[in-house]
Design a protein around this motif. Structure first.
Motif, mmCIF file in Angstrom:
data_model
loop_
_atom_site.group_PDB
_atom_site.id
_atom_site.type_symbol
_atom_site.label_atom_id
_atom_site.label_comp_id
_atom_site.label_asym_id
_atom_site.label_seq_id
_atom_site.Cartn_x
_atom_site.Cartn_y
_atom_site.Cartn_z
ATOM 1 N N LEU A 8 0.866 -1.184 0.000
ATOM 2 C CA LEU A 8 0.000 0.000 0.000
ATOM 3 C C LEU A 8 0.905 1.236 0.000
ATOM 4 C CD1 LEU A 8 -2.617 1.581 0.267
ATOM 5 C CD2 LEU A 8 -2.709 0.958 2.678
ATOM 6 N N GLY A 9 0.807 2.028 -1.078
ATOM 7 C CA GLY A 9 1.747 3.147 -1.281
ATOM 8 C C GLY A 9 2.867 2.695 -2.196
ATOM 9 N N ALA A 10 2.534 1.804 -3.132
ATOM 10 C CA ALA A 10 3.551 1.152 -3.977
ATOM 11 C C ALA A 10 4.302 2.125 -4.874
ATOM 12 C CB ALA A 10 2.887 0.075 -4.833
ATOM 13 N N THR A 11 3.693 3.288 -5.158
ATOM 14 C CA THR A 11 4.339 4.231 -6.072
ATOM 15 C C THR A 11 5.265 5.214 -5.351
ATOM 16 O OG1 THR A 11 2.370 5.587 -5.813
ATOM 17 C CG2 THR A 11 2.481 4.202 -7.785
ATOM 18 N N GLY A 12 5.292 5.167 -4.024
ATOM 19 C CA GLY A 12 6.094 6.126 -3.261
ATOM 20 C C GLY A 12 7.548 5.705 -3.139
ATOM 21 N N ALA A 13 8.329 6.554 -2.443
ATOM 22 C CA ALA A 13 9.760 6.279 -2.286
ATOM 23 C C ALA A 13 9.975 4.955 -1.553
ATOM 24 C CB ALA A 13 10.414 7.430 -1.520
ATOM 25 N N VAL A 14 9.247 4.739 -0.478
ATOM 26 C CA VAL A 14 9.417 3.503 0.303
ATOM 27 C C VAL A 14 8.763 2.330 -0.420
ATOM 28 C CG1 VAL A 14 8.896 2.367 2.501
ATOM 29 C CG2 VAL A 14 9.604 4.767 2.470
ATOM 30 N N LEU A 35 -0.935 -1.191 -4.506
ATOM 31 C CA LEU A 35 -2.055 -0.303 -4.193
ATOM 32 C C LEU A 35 -1.561 1.118 -3.935
ATOM 33 C CD1 LEU A 35 -3.930 -2.694 -1.701
ATOM 34 C CD2 LEU A 35 -4.171 -2.551 -4.196
ATOM 35 N N ALA A 36 -2.354 2.069 -4.382
ATOM 36 C CA ALA A 36 -2.043 3.489 -4.146
ATOM 37 C C ALA A 36 -3.339 4.277 -4.270
ATOM 38 C CB ALA A 36 -0.987 3.972 -5.137
ATOM 39 N N SER A 37 -3.228 5.582 -4.506
ATOM 40 C CA SER A 37 -4.440 6.407 -4.622
ATOM 41 C C SER A 37 -4.920 6.403 -6.077
ATOM 42 C CB SER A 37 -4.136 7.840 -4.182
ATOM 43 O OG SER A 37 -3.425 8.501 -5.207
ATOM 44 N N GLU A 38 -6.039 7.079 -6.319
ATOM 45 C CA GLU A 38 -6.582 7.124 -7.691
ATOM 46 C C GLU A 38 -5.608 7.831 -8.638
ATOM 47 O OE1 GLU A 38 -8.464 8.249 -5.067
ATOM 48 O OE2 GLU A 38 -7.730 10.299 -5.154
ATOM 49 N N ARG A 39 -4.705 8.660 -8.072
ATOM 50 C CA ARG A 39 -3.718 9.352 -8.906
ATOM 51 C C ARG A 39 -2.848 8.373 -9.702
ATOM 52 N NH1 ARG A 39 -3.693 12.471 -4.134
ATOM 53 N NH2 ARG A 39 -2.354 10.933 -3.134
ATOM 54 N N SER A 40 -2.643 7.185 -9.144
ATOM 55 C CA SER A 40 -1.692 6.246 -9.751
ATOM 56 C C SER A 40 -2.352 5.130 -10.553
ATOM 57 C CB SER A 40 -0.830 5.611 -8.660
ATOM 58 O OG SER A 40 -0.134 6.601 -7.976
ATOM 59 N N VAL A 41 -3.661 5.093 -10.545
ATOM 60 C CA VAL A 41 -4.340 4.034 -11.297
ATOM 61 C C VAL A 41 -4.008 4.227 -12.782
ATOM 62 C CG1 VAL A 41 -6.590 3.078 -11.934
ATOM 63 C CG2 VAL A 41 -6.160 3.799 -9.581
ATOM 64 N N SER A 71 2.888 1.850 3.338
ATOM 65 C CA SER A 71 3.710 3.056 3.461
ATOM 66 C C SER A 71 3.070 4.151 2.626
ATOM 67 C CB SER A 71 5.139 2.765 3.000
ATOM 68 O OG SER A 71 5.953 3.856 3.349
ATOM 69 N N ALA A 72 1.909 4.590 3.074
ATOM 70 C CA ALA A 72 1.144 5.580 2.310
ATOM 71 C C ALA A 72 0.687 6.722 3.214
ATOM 72 C CB ALA A 72 -0.042 4.901 1.643
ATOM 73 N N GLY A 73 1.400 6.916 4.332
ATOM 74 C CA GLY A 73 1.059 8.006 5.250
ATOM 75 C C GLY A 73 0.080 7.574 6.331
ATOM 76 N N SER A 75 -2.773 8.885 7.576
ATOM 77 C CA SER A 75 -4.230 8.897 7.440
ATOM 78 C C SER A 75 -4.693 7.720 6.586
ATOM 79 C CB SER A 75 -4.722 10.236 6.902
ATOM 80 O OG SER A 75 -4.220 10.429 5.615
ATOM 81 N N THR A 76 -3.915 7.359 5.564
ATOM 82 C CA THR A 76 -4.273 6.186 4.743
ATOM 83 C C THR A 76 -4.226 4.931 5.606
ATOM 84 O OG1 THR A 76 -3.275 7.309 2.858
ATOM 85 C CG2 THR A 76 -3.719 4.971 2.589
ATOM 86 N N SER A 77 -3.219 4.818 6.459
ATOM 87 C CA SER A 77 -3.126 3.644 7.339
ATOM 88 C C SER A 77 -4.292 3.612 8.319
ATOM 89 C CB SER A 77 -1.809 3.653 8.106
ATOM 90 O OG SER A 77 -0.766 3.309 7.235
ATOM 91 N N GLY A 161 9.430 11.965 1.405
ATOM 92 C CA GLY A 161 8.826 11.305 0.249
ATOM 93 C C GLY A 161 9.521 11.589 -1.073
ATOM 94 N N ALA A 162 9.068 10.852 -2.096
ATOM 95 C CA ALA A 162 9.687 10.928 -3.425
ATOM 96 C C ALA A 162 9.602 12.350 -4.009
ATOM 97 C CB ALA A 162 9.008 9.933 -4.358
ATOM 98 N N LYS A 163 8.502 13.036 -3.734
ATOM 99 C CA LYS A 163 8.329 14.380 -4.308
ATOM 100 C C LYS A 163 9.337 15.360 -3.714
ATOM 101 C CE LYS A 163 3.459 13.974 -5.560
ATOM 102 N NZ LYS A 163 2.843 12.960 -4.686
#
Ligand code: A2P
Length: 348
Positions: A8-14, A35-41, A71-73, A75-77, A161-163
């Motif tokens: 969960l948070g697969a697109t992030g740095a971690v 898994l990630a947010s709709e931004r990454s679908v 690893s998605a922050g 609030s997501t957890s 984070g990656a950003k």
């Protein structure tokens, strides 16, 4: 036996590092969901030569899993960890959402592996600076109790984070071209600069990151007596943290004895070349699994004091590697099995 896993948070740095570690450490994966947010679908990521789609985290995508590496922050957890547990998965959570809950083990495998046995579906991965420090000082604490720790950190952009990592590069380019650096992810320009960690401050003037070092270290050590003070600083380094640590023991602890202990401590690599003034550097710690430790010396201001310096890859041992090591520990000890639904305590 192999396991059905989700990141969960697969697109992030971690998250990206988790993907790499599951592959390179040959973790027994039967099925992997990203898994990630709709931004990454619509995005695809590569795992063992295969392209896998990134999916939106949902009740549906959390079905039929043995393990969720989150690893998605925070609030997501908070939204999804209990859902995943209820559906039968064990969650290893990299956020701070559950770390201080009494029913949630906070685990650094080199320090307190046994704590994992008591999990009720969620195991928390500690804060990165805390992981790196505890790996380095726990072997000393076991020989002679540490009374007091004063830590000063030099933390990389990756912690944000990656950003944030991308932003430091953009800022550096802008400055070199004579332009104003923009700070959109980080609160201030970090390239060619540094600033105190920007997490919220408490009434005593300590920021949240500093208090994580205090409270999490005590929980991991199982020792509420150890006194800790920290100053956390963000520096323009991409992905490895450094820490200057001052330790005060109950009784004198020689630098040579500490060196000998740390030269064979799990997860530690001693780097000391006094003749050439060569010690751990964040650039060299990058990509390494071990915490690099050096400059171990007697504190000239205190008979029971010791100084040391460490660097560790924030994304690797500070986050993704520690989480995967916890997962390996669960597999080894047959602890990767469904808990009853996770019941959160209100008190932290
Ligand atoms: P996304 O890329 O879709 O935003 P980092 O720490 O490097 O910033 O990464 C954060 C990770 O957490 C990313 O994979 C990001 O996905 C994911 N994430 C952030 N917010 C959410 C959310 N509300 N639901 C699911 N995933 C999230």
């Amino acid at each position: 036996k192999s396991y059905r896993i989700a990141i969960l948070g697969a697109t992030g740095a971690v998250g990206t590092e988790l993907l790499e570690l599951l592959e390179s450490r040959n973790f027994p994966v039967a099925e992997l969901k990203l898994l990630a947010s709709e931004r990454s679908v619509g995005r695809w990521l590569r795992f063992k030569g295969e392209d896998l789609p990134v999916e939106l985290v949902s009740h549906r995508t959390l079905e039929n899993l043995d393990l969720v590496l989150a690893s998605a922050g925070g609030s997501t957890s908070k939204t999804w960890a209990a859902v995943a547990v209820e559906k039968g998965a064990v969650v290893i959570d990299n956020s701070s959402a559950f770390r201080m809950k009494p029913e949630v083990p906070l685990v650094v495998p080199e320090v307190n592996p046994l704590a994992a046995a008591n999990h009720q579906g969620i195991i928390a991965n500690p804060n990165c600076t805390t992981i790196l420090m505890t790996v380095a000082i726990w072997p000393l604490h076991q020989i002679s109790p540490i009374k007091r720790i004063v830590a000063s950190t030099y933390q990389s952009a990756s912690g944000a984070g990656a950003k944030a990592m991308a932003e430091v590069k953009t800022q550096a380019r802008a400055i070199l071209q004579g332009q104003e650096p923009l700070a959109e992810v980080l609160p201030y320009p970090l390239a060619f600069n540094l600033f105190p960690h920007n997490s919220p401050l408490n009434d005593l003037g300590y920021c949240e990151e500093e208090m994580k070092m205090v409270n999490e270290t005590r929980k991991i050590f199982g020792d509420q007596q150890v006194r800790i003070s920290a100053t956390c600083i963000r520096v323009p380094v991409l992905r490895a943290h450094s820490e200057a640590i001052n330790l005060e023991f109950e009784s004198p602890f020689s630098a040579d004895a500490a060196r000998e202990i740390l030269s064979c401590a799990p997860g530690v690599k001693l780097i000391e070349d006094w003749k050439n003034n060569y010690f751990p550097m964040p650039m060299e710690a990058t990509g390494q699994d071990e915490v690099l430790v050096g400059r171990i010396r007697q504190d000239i201001s205190h008979p029971c004091g010791l100084e040391l310096w460490l660097c560790g890859d924030q994304i690797r041992k500070g986050a993704a590697l520690n989480a995967v090591q916890i997962a390996e520990l669960l597999v080894e000890r047959n602890l990767l099995k469904p808990a009853k639904a996770y019941v959160s305590s209100e008190t932290e």
